[in-house]
Design an enzyme around this catalytic site. Structure first.
Site, short mmCIF file in Angstrom:
data_model
loop_
_atom_site.label_atom_id
_atom_site.label_comp_id
_atom_site.label_asym_id
_atom_site.label_seq_id
_atom_site.Cartn_x
_atom_site.Cartn_y
_atom_site.Cartn_z
N ASP A 47 19.02 -42.11 7.03
CA ASP A 47 18.85 -41.03 7.98
C ASP A 47 17.38 -40.89 8.39
OD1 ASP A 47 19.33 -38.68 9.44
OD2 ASP A 47 20.78 -37.97 7.98
N ASP A 48 17.14 -40.87 9.70
CA ASP A 48 15.80 -40.58 10.26
C ASP A 48 14.74 -41.59 9.85
OD1 ASP A 48 17.02 -38.40 11.35
OD2 ASP A 48 15.76 -36.90 10.39
N CYS A 85 22.09 -38.18 14.64
CA CYS A 85 22.86 -38.56 13.46
C CYS A 85 24.37 -38.55 13.65
CB CYS A 85 22.45 -37.70 12.27
SG CYS A 85 22.40 -35.93 12.60
N ARG A 89 26.99 -41.85 13.76
CA ARG A 89 28.05 -42.03 12.78
C ARG A 89 29.40 -42.22 13.47
NH1 ARG A 89 23.97 -40.04 10.30
NH2 ARG A 89 23.82 -40.06 8.04
N LYS A 143 26.28 -38.59 3.02
CA LYS A 143 26.36 -37.66 4.16
C LYS A 143 27.50 -38.05 5.10
CE LYS A 143 23.67 -36.34 8.26
NZ LYS A 143 22.32 -36.24 8.86
N HIS A 145 28.94 -35.51 7.92
CA HIS A 145 28.48 -34.89 9.17
C HIS A 145 29.35 -35.24 10.37
CE1 HIS A 145 24.73 -33.27 11.51
NE2 HIS A 145 25.64 -32.34 11.26
N HIS A 238 16.28 -37.90 5.74
CA HIS A 238 16.33 -36.62 6.46
C HIS A 238 15.65 -35.54 5.64
CE1 HIS A 238 17.94 -33.13 8.57
NE2 HIS A 238 18.46 -33.93 9.49
N ASP A 348 20.21 -44.25 11.38
CA ASP A 348 21.01 -43.60 12.42
C ASP A 348 20.23 -43.28 13.68
OD1 ASP A 348 19.51 -41.53 11.37
OD2 ASP A 348 21.21 -40.23 10.89
N ASN A 349 18.93 -43.13 13.57
CA ASN A 349 18.08 -42.88 14.73
C ASN A 349 16.64 -43.11 14.32
OD1 ASN A 349 19.32 -39.73 13.99
ND2 ASN A 349 17.17 -40.16 13.53
N LYS A 414 13.23 -39.48 17.54
CA LYS A 414 14.62 -39.04 17.48
C LYS A 414 14.89 -38.00 18.57
CE LYS A 414 17.36 -36.16 14.26
NZ LYS A 414 17.34 -35.55 12.91
#
Length: 783
Positions: A47-48, A85, A89, A143, A145, A238, A348-349, A414
């Protein structure tokens, strides 16, 4: 019974008898079997994480496990996600564009439009369902989400939870984020993990890796011939940026030189590694309004040490992910399975700019996305001096200068549709890649929607054409299986639209058109509101990204015909993929909630023994409204403990008894306020009345058996805080008050607690409806 026929079905049975006892030819139901030689598959999503954050992508951060796997496999330097995010996904798990499967924004929003439903559609099979359909064991960690925040509680239908979307096993959290030292709400399968507190050395990434190891070992012990599909979706990196203290200590001094120098060093390593071509220029520091980065050398010396510490914590989180990868590889090698495992790693980004100019120890304090600056506060300096940054008492985020460095060599971050938002590292390792693995970096364009069709193509999986009796839609992605063994294979994914939070972009055959939703500013016509620029009047830029990969040279004026073609292509793709109504920037999509959500705002009585109430349900009882808490308890002279708590170190409030007094503790991002008064004995009715004289203030009055014992004024909690739900009779997991926790841990009440009742006051619904109506009108005018 006729032994020649076996057991006779009862009269009227119209199904199929799969097995008969005593018959000459046994019959079993047909079960899915994997293709011959089908490998295990691990898809690891982080994440991130920025493009340059791994050693094999130019970072100074130590990532030997991932670097080794990249050496055995392939690195992709032109891989793209959706800039956010939940949408990434959704695209990853379905192979379809994010709006087309209803996840055009984070799943915390549900404005009522098909492209923004916040969950996967009923008709579209997920990656896990496809693998399970082909005889795989399916496992997920971390995660999710992809469920609406209003449907994460124990009474929810769970139709959009991991087990209901194809996973045999799940361990993790359903929300966008959680506390890494004290997770607010973990799930095992469909059940909430019941715990009052965590060990002092607990760390979520380690826990998730423990569970991943266990799942693999158990599956292979039970049936070694059955391949598994594992989706390991790390919560890191994240926010909140948190890591074990010893891991942070290893990073000491590494970032004292600042983001400008780190960025230059990463660019040089990227060119040396071949991740980007020689001659690539480093863009100037980001200068866009509200996204700009200050010069490192211009920061006061006292502040630089705090800013560097934030990045030290982030680096420790990246190293924890690498350690997780190393552990999984060791297990697979021990079991003799590594050579039969496909491993994918991606983010994810791009890196996040949510820490604004100077970062924060409590980043949710920076709740406005258009705030142009943040300050290094006295609290930040104190927490640095006490070595608390990255520990369980902070919810840190680094400043966007570090996000700029993490995204080297790309512009912005992001959420934007510039390449810093969606160009991320991707490593693909498969046993069949042969001698080409590791020797060449793939520079062809690849999109996250391509991963699913590539896996089904290379493994030979059967893809269902329906789900739940409904016809499925074709995937939008294209297989890049040919590219895995053929360096020169062209990309089959030749064009792609982008949209995130109103930002737009379109890629086609090496050209990319990009525009950014104008930052919301006060305007002359609406001086007390945030002004907007009509979408049709926003400036687009045009880049030939095959030659200008980091979008330095705008060719809009010299090639207007190409720009107009790409803008028209974006419009067509937007209509085809349910992008409209676009997030116009006036806020309507964030204000709207389904009518059914009103049930979460009804009065509630909680009895002793009630598990922690889910975050969203808890928040609806107090958010933007006056409220009353009534505690009914029998109190002895020596009674003590927590009666009710809501939140954790990120922010919250608590009512407890200690030393013969009632205490109302209010935590506003680490700033503590305590109201105290004498505690009566016997049957006691404690009432906490919270009034809202304005949307930023709480006026709190505490009464005991009708007599006022304490009162005070404090800052209203807002946004997604308190992030941890309501507890009765204890302060579980992350504590509202660290001082109380250090003395008593979760501090269960030792008297007799009869009930805790919440009475939400009237939220000015008319005002909210008017605000939504105004936002819609403004947005419609601008579209």
């Amino acid at each position: 019974m006729d032994s020649a026929r076996g057991l006779r079905p009862y009269d009227g049975f119209d199904g199929e008898v799969h097995r008969t006892f005593g018959a000459s030819t046994p019959s079993w139901p047909t079960r899915a079997t994997p293709p011959e030689g089908a490998p295990n598959v691990i898809v690891m999503l982080v994440d991130d994480m920025g493009f340059s954050d791994l050693g094999c992508y130019g970072s100074e951060i130590s990532t030997p496990a991932l670097d080794d796997i990249a050496g055995e496999g392939l690195r992709f330097s032109n891989f793209h996600t959706t800039s956010l995010c939940s949408p990434t996904r959704a695209a990853l798990l379905t192979g379809r564009n994010q709006h087309a499967v209803g996840v055009g924004m984070v799943s915390n929003n549900d404005p009522g439009f098909p492209g923004y439903a916040g969950e996967l559609p009923e008709n579209q099979p997920s990656m896990a369902e496809i693998f399970r359909h082909n005889g795989y064991a399916t496992m997920m960690l971390g995660k999710w989400h992809l469920s609406k925040d209003s449907e994460m509680h124990e009474a929810a239908s769970k139709h959009s939870w991991p087990l209901q979307r194809g996973f045999d096993q799940y361990y993790g959290f359903l929300e966008a984020m959680t506390n890494f030292h004290h997770p607010h709400r973990l799930f095992e399968g469909n059940s909430v993990v019941d715990t009052d507190s965590y060990p002092d050395d607990y760390y979520l990434t380690t826990d998730l890796t423990d569970r991943a190891e266990s799942m693999i070992r158990a599956s292979k012990a039970a049936d070694p011939s059955k391949p598994f599909f594992m989706y390991f979706s790390h919560g890191a990196c994240h926010a909140p940026l948190q890591a074990p203290k010893e891991d942070i200590a290893r990073q000491r001094g590494r970032y004292d030189k600042g983001w400008d120098e780190i960025r230059e060093e990463r660019l040089a390593r990227q060119i040396e590694l071949g991740v980007i071509p020689p001659g690539t220029e480093l863009p100037q520091r980001n200068t866009e309004e509200h996204l700009d980065v200050e010069e490192w050398a211009g920061q006061p010396e006292e502040h630089r040490q705090v800013l560097a510490r934030y990045m030290e914590v982030y680096a420790a989180m990246v190293e924890s992910i690498d350690a997780s990868v190393a552990r999984l590889r060791t297990v697979l090698e021990e079991l003799g399975e590594w050579d039969d495992t496909v491993f994918l790693f991606l983010s994810d980004n791009g890196a996040s700019r949510e820490g604004l100019t100077h970062g924060s120890n409590f980043y949710q304090r920076l709740s406005s996305p258009t705030t142009s600056t943040s300050e290094v506060t006295e609290q930040d300096l104190r927490m640095f001096a006490e070595d608390e940054i990255g520990g369980p008492r902070s919810w840190a985020h680094y400043p966007r200068g570090w996000a700029m460095a993490c995204n080297t060599p790309f512009r912005l971050y992001k959420i934007t549709t510039y390449r810093g938002g969606h160009t991320v590292p991707m490593i693909f390792r498969a046993p069949a890649l042969g001698d080409t693995a590791g020797s060449v970096i793939r520079q062809q364009y690849v999109h996250v929607t391509d991963i699913l069709p590539t896996l089904t193509d290379m493994i030979g999986l059967r893809v269902p054409d329906s789900r739940a009796g409904l016809p499925a839609n074709p995937v939008d992605g294209s297989s890049f299986a040919a590219m895995l063994t053929d360096t020169g294979a062209p990309s089959a994914h030749t064009e792609q639209y982008y949209e995130c939070n109103g930002n737009r972009g379109y890629y086609r055959d090496g050209w990319e058109a990009v525009t950014m939703r104008e930052a919301l500013q006060p305007s002359a016509s609406l001086p007390d509101r945030k002004g907007l620029v009509p979408l049709s009047q926003e400036d687009w830029e045009l880049f030939h990204v095959d030659r200008d990969l980091n979008q330095l040279h705008d060719l809009a004026d010299s090639h207007p015909e190409i720009l107009e073609e790409l803008k028209a292509a974006w419009d067509a793709a937007a209509w085809a993929n349910q992008v409209f109504p676009i997030n116009e920037g006036a806020g309507a999509n964030h204000l709207r909630r389904p009518p059914g959500d009103a049930v979460y705002e009804q009065p509630l009585r909680l009895g002793p023994g009630t598990p922690t109430l889910e975050r969203y349900r808890s928040l609806r009882l107090i958010a933007g409204r006056p409220f009353r808490i009534t505690v009914d308890a029998t109190v002895d002279a020596g009674s003590q403990g927590v009666l009710v708590s809501h939140g954790g170190q990120e922010s919250g409030y608590m009512v407890h008894l200690e030393d013969g007094r009632v205490h109302f503790t209010h935590n506003f991002f680490g700033d503590m306020t305590v109201l105290s008064g004498p505690a009566p004995t016997g049957r006691v009715e404690l009432v906490v009345d919270v009034a809202l004289p304005d949307r930023l203030t709480w006026d709190v009055t505490v009464t005991a058996n009708g007599v006022e014992i304490a009162s005070g004024t404090m800052t209203a909690l807002r946004g997604m805080t308190p992030f941890q739900g309501i507890d009765v009779g204890a302060d579980r997991r992350s504590p509202v008050s660290w001082d109380t926790y250090s003395r008593h841990r979760s501090f269960p009440f030792d008297g007799e607690l009869h009930s805790v009742a919440y009475e939400p006051g009237v939220r000015t619904r008319e005002a909210l409806d008017a605000l939504i109506e105004e936002a819609v009108a403004v947005g419609a005018a601008l579209e």
